[in-house]
Design a protein around this motif. Sequence first.
Motif: not given
Length: 276
Positions: A243, A10, A239-240, A236, A255, A212, A13
Amino acid sequence: MRDLGAGFGHLLRGQRWVARHGRAYGFGLLPGLITLVLYTAALVALALWGADAAAWATPFADDWSSPWQGLFRGFLTAVLFALGLLLAVLTFTAVTLLVGQPFYESLSEQVDADLSPDGSAPRSGLPLWRELWISARDSLRILVRAGLWGVLLFAAGFLPVVGQTAVPVVGFFVTGFFLTEELAAVALQRRGVDLRTRLALLRSRRTLVWGFGVPLGLAFLVPFVAVFLMPGAVAGATLLARDLLGEEDADGEGAGAGHGESVPHAPAVPPARDDR
């Protein structure tokens, strides 16, 4: 271990996402630059006058013979600077996010819209002043927790062997956890997830959080790096957050798919807040 790699993924990304969106990246640099100037001035002052502070705090050592007085106060000066550096790492994200709230809010929304199947992004629906108030209040609560950990680690640093080996490692994991919380709060706060629920989510996937936050915390120790990584770190962390909540990406895959873990979901509506 899969979550550990997913957390680091993440982070990567997020950096790739801002690299493809140059304008968002440029705006995201401004808050970090402002905060960097303030923190650099504070650390320079600590380096210049740290020895004086150590001497003032240890009057009982005034009559010690050489070289013991110099060694003792020199050690305290080094520990004081190390503690200041640790607190700077722990608080840099919180202060930068507070300074750059509108910038990072917009960046996080763009990431959500880019990944959402319907191209939409969750919004809190709160006025800016209330979002700033909630962010500042929650950041203060996190800083208190981080500060308590900092004091405990500072005290443990005096233990023989353990203080020079295990304590620094624990410190990086603590730093990584709180860094991730502050960054993920941008996306989770827009979804109405309060601080207590955020902490529960992060604790439920500690290895994901460490994957992360720990590399990011290590990178933040390098001068100036934090400024350039902050926009990608916010992306990021979005994104986490997706998830953690098991939200689907535009490709139709969850995710959080593939991790095989039960993830607590955030409430569908914002919980009652005591921010009046």
